[in-house]
Design a protein around this motif. Structure first.
Motif, PDB file in Angstrom:
ATOM      1  N   GLY A 114       0.820  -1.204   0.000  1.00 31.42           N
ATOM      2  CA  GLY A 114       0.000   0.000   0.000  1.00 31.42           C
ATOM      3  C   GLY A 114       0.853   1.252   0.000  1.00 31.42           C
ATOM      4  O   GLY A 114       1.931   1.295  -0.597  1.00 31.42           O
ATOM      5  N   SER A 115       0.384   2.268   0.685  1.00 35.44           N
ATOM      6  CA  SER A 115       1.046   3.564   0.621  1.00 35.44           C
ATOM      7  C   SER A 115       1.019   4.251   1.977  1.00 35.44           C
ATOM      8  O   SER A 115       0.055   4.130   2.743  1.00 35.44           O
ATOM      9  N   SER A 116       2.071   5.033   2.220  1.00 35.02           N
ATOM     10  CA  SER A 116       2.088   5.877   3.408  1.00 35.02           C
ATOM     11  C   SER A 116       0.998   6.936   3.353  1.00 35.02           C
ATOM     12  O   SER A 116       0.689   7.566   4.380  1.00 35.02           O
ATOM     13  N   ALA A 117       0.395   7.118   2.179  1.00 33.02           N
ATOM     14  CA  ALA A 117      -0.700   8.089   2.062  1.00 33.02           C
ATOM     15  C   ALA A 117      -1.876   7.733   2.954  1.00 33.02           C
ATOM     16  O   ALA A 117      -2.748   8.575   3.196  1.00 33.02           O
ATOM     17  N   VAL A 118      -1.917   6.511   3.461  1.00 34.20           N
ATOM     18  CA  VAL A 118      -2.991   6.131   4.373  1.00 34.20           C
ATOM     19  C   VAL A 118      -2.954   6.970   5.651  1.00 34.20           C
ATOM     20  O   VAL A 118      -3.948   7.072   6.385  1.00 34.20           O
ATOM     21  N   TYR A 119      -1.815   7.593   5.934  1.00 34.60           N
ATOM     22  CA  TYR A 119      -1.673   8.429   7.134  1.00 34.60           C
ATOM     23  C   TYR A 119      -1.981   9.902   6.871  1.00 34.60           C
ATOM     24  O   TYR A 119      -1.856  10.721   7.792  1.00 34.60           O
ATOM     25  N   ARG A 120      -2.340  10.245   5.662  1.00 36.43           N
ATOM     26  CA  ARG A 120      -2.579  11.655   5.364  1.00 36.43           C
ATOM     27  C   ARG A 120      -3.619  12.248   6.310  1.00 36.43           C
ATOM     28  O   ARG A 120      -4.627  11.610   6.628  1.00 36.43           O
ATOM     29  N   GLY A 121      -3.333  13.453   6.743  1.00 38.36           N
ATOM     30  CA  GLY A 121      -4.231  14.134   7.661  1.00 38.36           C
ATOM     31  C   GLY A 121      -3.962  13.846   9.115  1.00 38.36           C
ATOM     32  O   GLY A 121      -4.609  14.428  10.000  1.00 38.36           O
ATOM     33  N   SER A 122      -2.993  12.966   9.401  1.00 43.10           N
ATOM     34  CA  SER A 122      -2.702  12.638  10.801  1.00 43.10           C
ATOM     35  C   SER A 122      -2.106  13.849  11.509  1.00 43.10           C
ATOM     36  O   SER A 122      -1.320  14.605  10.947  1.00 43.10           O
ATOM     37  N   ARG A 123      -2.477  14.017  12.775  1.00 46.77           N
ATOM     38  CA  ARG A 123      -1.913  15.095  13.589  1.00 46.77           C
ATOM     39  C   ARG A 123      -0.713  14.645  14.400  1.00 46.77           C
ATOM     40  O   ARG A 123      -0.093  15.453  15.093  1.00 46.77           O
ATOM     41  N   GLU A 124      -0.391  13.353  14.327  1.00 49.58           N
ATOM     42  CA  GLU A 124       0.771  12.844  15.045  1.00 49.58           C
ATOM     43  C   GLU A 124       2.049  13.241  14.300  1.00 49.58           C
ATOM     44  O   GLU A 124       2.067  13.322  13.076  1.00 49.58           O
ATOM     45  N   ARG A 125       3.126  13.467  15.041  1.00 50.27           N
ATOM     46  CA  ARG A 125       4.402  13.754  14.400  1.00 50.27           C
ATOM     47  C   ARG A 125       5.089  12.470  13.932  1.00 50.27           C
ATOM     48  O   ARG A 125       5.841  12.487  12.960  1.00 50.27           O
ATOM     49  N   THR A 126       4.849  11.376  14.636  1.00 50.16           N
ATOM     50  CA  THR A 126       5.370  10.073  14.237  1.00 50.16           C
ATOM     51  C   THR A 126       4.205   9.097  14.205  1.00 50.16           C
ATOM     52  O   THR A 126       3.505   8.942  15.207  1.00 50.16           O
ATOM     53  N   VAL A 127       4.000   8.464  13.057  1.00 52.56           N
ATOM     54  CA  VAL A 127       2.860   7.555  12.915  1.00 52.56           C
ATOM     55  C   VAL A 127       3.373   6.121  12.913  1.00 52.56           C
ATOM     56  O   VAL A 127       4.379   5.795  12.286  1.00 52.56           O
ATOM     57  N   THR A 128       2.676   5.265  13.627  1.00 51.90           N
ATOM     58  CA  THR A 128       3.047   3.864  13.735  1.00 51.90           C
ATOM     59  C   THR A 128       1.998   3.009  13.051  1.00 51.90           C
ATOM     60  O   THR A 128       0.935   3.476  12.637  1.00 51.90           O
ATOM     61  N   GLU A 129       2.316   1.700  12.983  1.00 45.74           N
ATOM     62  CA  GLU A 129       1.435   0.770  12.285  1.00 45.74           C
ATOM     63  C   GLU A 129       0.071   0.634  12.933  1.00 45.74           C
ATOM     64  O   GLU A 129      -0.868   0.125  12.304  1.00 45.74           O
ATOM     65  N   GLU A 130      -0.103   1.084  14.197  1.00 44.84           N
ATOM     66  CA  GLU A 130      -1.409   0.990  14.846  1.00 44.84           C
ATOM     67  C   GLU A 130      -2.403   2.010  14.293  1.00 44.84           C
ATOM     68  O   GLU A 130      -3.611   1.889  14.524  1.00 44.84           O
ATOM     69  N   LEU A 131      -1.925   3.016  13.612  1.00 45.28           N
ATOM     70  CA  LEU A 131      -2.794   4.028  13.005  1.00 45.28           C
ATOM     71  C   LEU A 131      -3.035   3.675  11.538  1.00 45.28           C
ATOM     72  O   LEU A 131      -2.243   2.951  10.924  1.00 45.28           O
ATOM     73  N   PRO A 132      -4.100   4.185  10.944  1.00 47.56           N
ATOM     74  CA  PRO A 132      -5.227   4.883  11.581  1.00 47.56           C
ATOM     75  C   PRO A 132      -6.118   3.895  12.333  1.00 47.56           C
ATOM     76  O   PRO A 132      -6.222   2.730  11.958  1.00 47.56           O
ATOM     77  N   ALA A 133      -6.762   4.397  13.366  1.00 48.70           N
ATOM     78  CA  ALA A 133      -7.614   3.542  14.195  1.00 48.70           C
ATOM     79  C   ALA A 133      -9.009   3.403  13.626  1.00 48.70           C
ATOM     80  O   ALA A 133      -9.760   2.513  14.023  1.00 48.70           O
ATOM     81  N   ALA A 134      -9.379   4.294  12.707  1.00 48.82           N
ATOM     82  CA  ALA A 134     -10.710   4.255  12.085  1.00 48.82           C
ATOM     83  C   ALA A 134     -10.586   4.881  10.703  1.00 48.82           C
ATOM     84  O   ALA A 134      -9.500   5.276  10.277  1.00 48.82           O
ATOM     85  N   ASP A 135     -11.729   4.973  10.012  1.00 51.95           N
ATOM     86  CA  ASP A 135     -11.706   5.536   8.661  1.00 51.95           C
ATOM     87  C   ASP A 135     -11.097   6.935   8.678  1.00 51.95           C
ATOM     88  O   ASP A 135     -11.578   7.820   9.409  1.00 51.95           O
ATOM     89  N   PRO A 136     -10.039   7.171   7.886  1.00 52.11           N
ATOM     90  CA  PRO A 136      -9.454   8.516   7.844  1.00 52.11           C
ATOM     91  C   PRO A 136     -10.422   9.509   7.201  1.00 52.11           C
ATOM     92  O   PRO A 136     -11.268   9.144   6.373  1.00 52.11           O
ATOM     93  N   ALA A 137     -10.279  10.763   7.576  1.00 56.11           N
ATOM     94  CA  ALA A 137     -11.107  11.818   6.983  1.00 56.11           C
ATOM     95  C   ALA A 137     -10.595  12.230   5.607  1.00 56.11           C
ATOM     96  O   ALA A 137     -11.379  12.592   4.730  1.00 56.11           O
ATOM     97  N   ASP A 138      -9.283  12.185   5.411  1.00 52.47           N
ATOM     98  CA  ASP A 138      -8.703  12.578   4.125  1.00 52.47           C
ATOM     99  C   ASP A 138      -9.153  11.594   3.046  1.00 52.47           C
ATOM    100  O   ASP A 138      -9.045  10.375   3.217  1.00 52.47           O
ATOM    101  N   PRO A 139      -9.660  12.058   1.898  1.00 48.10           N
ATOM    102  CA  PRO A 139     -10.194  11.131   0.894  1.00 48.10           C
ATOM    103  C   PRO A 139      -9.142  10.209   0.283  1.00 48.10           C
ATOM    104  O   PRO A 139      -9.449   9.049  -0.024  1.00 48.10           O
ATOM    105  N   VAL A 140      -7.921  10.701   0.103  1.00 49.40           N
ATOM    106  CA  VAL A 140      -6.873   9.839  -0.439  1.00 49.40           C
ATOM    107  C   VAL A 140      -6.508   8.769   0.578  1.00 49.40           C
ATOM    108  O   VAL A 140      -6.389   7.576   0.252  1.00 49.40           O
ATOM    109  N   ALA A 141      -6.336   9.175   1.824  1.00 48.96           N
ATOM    110  CA  ALA A 141      -6.038   8.207   2.875  1.00 48.96           C
ATOM    111  C   ALA A 141      -7.156   7.171   2.993  1.00 48.96           C
ATOM    112  O   ALA A 141      -6.902   5.970   3.175  1.00 48.96           O
ATOM    113  N   LEU A 142      -8.381   7.626   2.869  1.00 50.50           N
ATOM    114  CA  LEU A 142      -9.521   6.719   2.989  1.00 50.50           C
ATOM    115  C   LEU A 142      -9.514   5.667   1.887  1.00 50.50           C
ATOM    116  O   LEU A 142      -9.812   4.489   2.132  1.00 50.50           O
ATOM    117  N   ALA A 143      -9.162   6.069   0.673  1.00 49.16           N
ATOM    118  CA  ALA A 143      -9.133   5.106  -0.437  1.00 49.16           C
ATOM    119  C   ALA A 143      -8.102   4.010  -0.182  1.00 49.16           C
ATOM    120  O   ALA A 143      -8.371   2.817  -0.396  1.00 49.16           O
TER     121      ALA A 143
END
Length: 650
Positions: A435-464
């Protein structure tokens, strides 16, 4: 064709491209033609930023009314004796083709010239690269058509790249003669190319000899080259050029062990006098040249020495001064001649080839960009996996496949469903979804781990991307098939996606437009070789973890832009302020801790590959006329078993 009558069949006109600061040099070049056919064409905007694109249309459109061919020269060339007579005979020998009379030692085409000289070919067709334009002949009608093409398609690209794209567009082959009949004078570049370093011809003898009108003009399907300090090969596979490390190409034909054993046998003193760190790459290149010319007669010793003298200077001319380069020429020549001889011996002896081990599990690479998928599949094959005979596996036929690596493509909703249906039918044992790191788009965390996102992202690209991940994980749960997800940073190298900032910035740099950089921006990149290594690590271990982040490195925008400018064109940048920009970085420690994977690719090399691909390889190719094959350079089949016949060459 009777070469003695050839000049009567050609009517040549010409021009020399110049700038007022080079008026005297241009005048001397024009006056060297005893028939006075060369016009001096001067930059119409001499106070503007120097660029050949302003002078080129005028230089190509001033074709004499009765001319059959038109010659355009640059104002920093030196002629071999008899140049103009040779040019006429060359045009007569190949009247419907573009003819370059120069091949530089720092280019892929300089490597073609080196190979041509070693096998005694008076001509050679170019690789896909910028056309050598120091002295270029076109048929008259092709010359007249250049101006309109540049007006529509020039777009600020380097002049020699625009010429390449034009000749590809009209399907005109490009050949050059060996030796070159012009030399590059040692003048500062007015177009901003001085950072390319000391530039000379691969082979220049100072005298333009007779033209062999019937001489072989091969398009070599395997070309080892030493460029930017790296040993690489161009390999023609069908209609596609593959560029890869020379070590990988030698390993494919079972000769890497023999190459490295010969290097060890030569001893450390053999590389004495070479510039630090250059010995291995010089050896690999010269050894590979020996392998693919092994069934040809011994090259003329003077020619072999001359072309190998230019090997080190061409490969390192951007990193060292003229004095430093010239000081090591004898040492490089002697070292490379030793490697050439070792390569010829190895290439002629099937017994020295190392059989490939039994292949690992069969893997299919599906989805994504087909060219990127094919590139990745070849890397997996070179690492020992069985990828079958069809690189770029048809999702409808996965019979015999044990593992599927699927490159995500959320914009194609049916593709994943088709692949998973075929995987279920074939009974595959594991699916790895890239997949793509784009799944984290819109995250407010400075460092994102594999546990995120916890639910459907709001960003449309991340959501796809998230929904495609969830679909493949759900399929695995339903079918009892382990599924693992790799979230990939932005790919860097050939076939990087057009929407990535890397490609956008390379495009801006090549076309002389400033970059808009955000001081808050952060980017993670992933070399395709690191991706292949990560996949091998994943497939070699039990499928314990469902998700891994994968990246080669992280950069701020200024640092990344500086990298890309160094390997394409140096270009200014301007700062833009956008406080809403994503500032997160993926944590990549998990895959290292669990699978002991670490990135190892040299990112400057992969960024340069991206820049060269985007400039030279995305606008097609030309088709060469059917000619008898040159036995010494027959292409090597990419098959799992080591070839043992006499035509098996690196």
């Amino acid at each position: 064709m009777d070469a003695s009558n050839a000049p009567a069949q050609v009517r040549l006109s010409g021009a020399v491209m110049s700038h007022p600061r080079r008026a005297e040099e241009a005048r001397r070049i024009a006056e060297a033609d005893p028939l006075g056919r060369i016009l001096v064409i001067t930059d119409p905007e001499p106070d503007g930023r120097p660029t050949a694109l302003r002078v080129a249309p005028l230089s190509w459109s001033c074709v004499a009314p009765d001319a059959t061919h038109h010659l355009v020269l640059q104002d920093d060339v030196v002629f071999a004796e008899g140049f103009f007579e040779h040019a006429e005979r060359a045009a007569a020998a190949a009247p419907g083709e573009a003819i370059s009379l120069y091949a530089g030692w720092d280019s892929r085409n300089g490597a073609v010239a080196r190979l041509a000289a070693l096998v005694g070919a008076p001509w050679a067709y170019t690789l896909q690269e910028h056309v050598p334009c120091q002295a270029l002949i076109l048929p008259a009608e092709a010359a007249r058509g250049y101006e309109a093409f540049q007006q529509e398609h020039g777009g600020g690209w380097p002049y020699d790249v625009v010429v390449q794209r034009y000749l590809n567009a009209i399907g005109m082959p490009v050949r050059f003669c060996t030796p070159s009949t012009v030399q590059h004078d040692d003048l500062p570049s007015l177009a901003g190319n001085t950072y390319h370093g000391f530039r000379q011809a691969t082979l220049f003898t100072g005298e333009a000899g007779p033209v062999d009108a019937e001489g072989s003009c091969p398009r070599f399907p395997v070309v080892p080259f030493y460029q930017y300090g790296e040993a690489r090969c161009a390999v023609l596979r069908g209609t596609e050029w593959e560029y890869l490390e020379t070590e990988r190409q030698l390993a494919r034909t079972g000769l890497l062990d023999a190459c490295l054993a010969a290097l060890d046998a030569a001893g450390p003193d053999a590389a004495a006098g070479l510039l630090d760190g250059s010995g291995r790459a010089v050896w690999l290149t010269a050894f590979a040249l020996g392998v693919i010319t092994a069934d040809r007669p011994e090259p003329d010793p003077r020619i072999a020495a001359a072309v190998l003298e230019s090997l080190g200077t061409g490969g390192l001319c951007q990193e060292y001064t003229v004095a430093e380069l010239l000081a090591v020429v004898p040492a490089v020549r002697d070292f490379a001649l030793t490697a050439l001889a070792a390569g010829r011996r190895a290439g002629a002896d099937p017994a020295v080839r190392t059989p490939r081990p039994a292949p690992l599990a069969r893997v299919a690479v599906t989805g994504g960009d087909p060219d990127f998928a094919r590139q990745l599949a070849r890397l997996l094959a070179d690492g020992g996996h069985d990828i079958g005979q069809d690189i770029g596996q048809d999702a409808g036929d996965l019979d015999g496949v044990r593992y599927v690596v699927h490159l995500g493509r959320p914009e194609d909703e049916e593709l994943l469903a088709d692949v998973l249906a075929a995987a279920a039918k074939a009974g595959v044992e594991r699916v790895v979804y890239a997949g793509s790191s784009a799944v984290y788009r819109g995250s407010r965390e400075r460092t994102v781990t594999e546990e995120l996102p916890a639910a459907d992202p709001a960003d449309p690209v991340a959501l796809a991307w998230w929904r495609e991940e969830q679909a493949v994980l759900a399929w695995g749960a339903d079918h009892g098939v382990p599924v693992q997800v790799l979230r990939l940073a932005d790919p860097v190298g050939r076939y990087a996606p057009e929407h990535s900032p890397l490609v956008r910035w390379v495009n801006l740099a090549w076309t002389r437009r400033p970059l808009a950089l955000n001081p808050l921006g952060r980017h993670q990149v992933l070399d395709h070789r690191d991706l292949a290594d990560a996949l091998r690590a994943v497939l070699a271990a039990p499928p314990a973890r469902p998700v891994f982040n994968v990246a080669s490195a992280a950069f701020d925008e200024q640092e990344l832009a500086g990298f890309l400018a160094d390997v394409s064109r140096r270009t200014p940048w301007e700062w833009v302020q956008d406080p809403t920009v994503d500032r997160w970085t993926m944590a990549t420690g998990l895959i290292g801790a669990e699978l002991h994977w670490q990135p190892s690719a040299e990112l400057r090399e992969s960024m340069r590959a991206l820049a060269q691909w985007w400039a030279c390889d995305i606008h097609g190719d030309y088709t060469v006329p059917a000619v008898p094959a040159v036995p010494a350079v027959a292409a090597v089949p990419a098959v799992p078993a080591v070839p043992t016949g006499p035509d098996a060459r690196a």
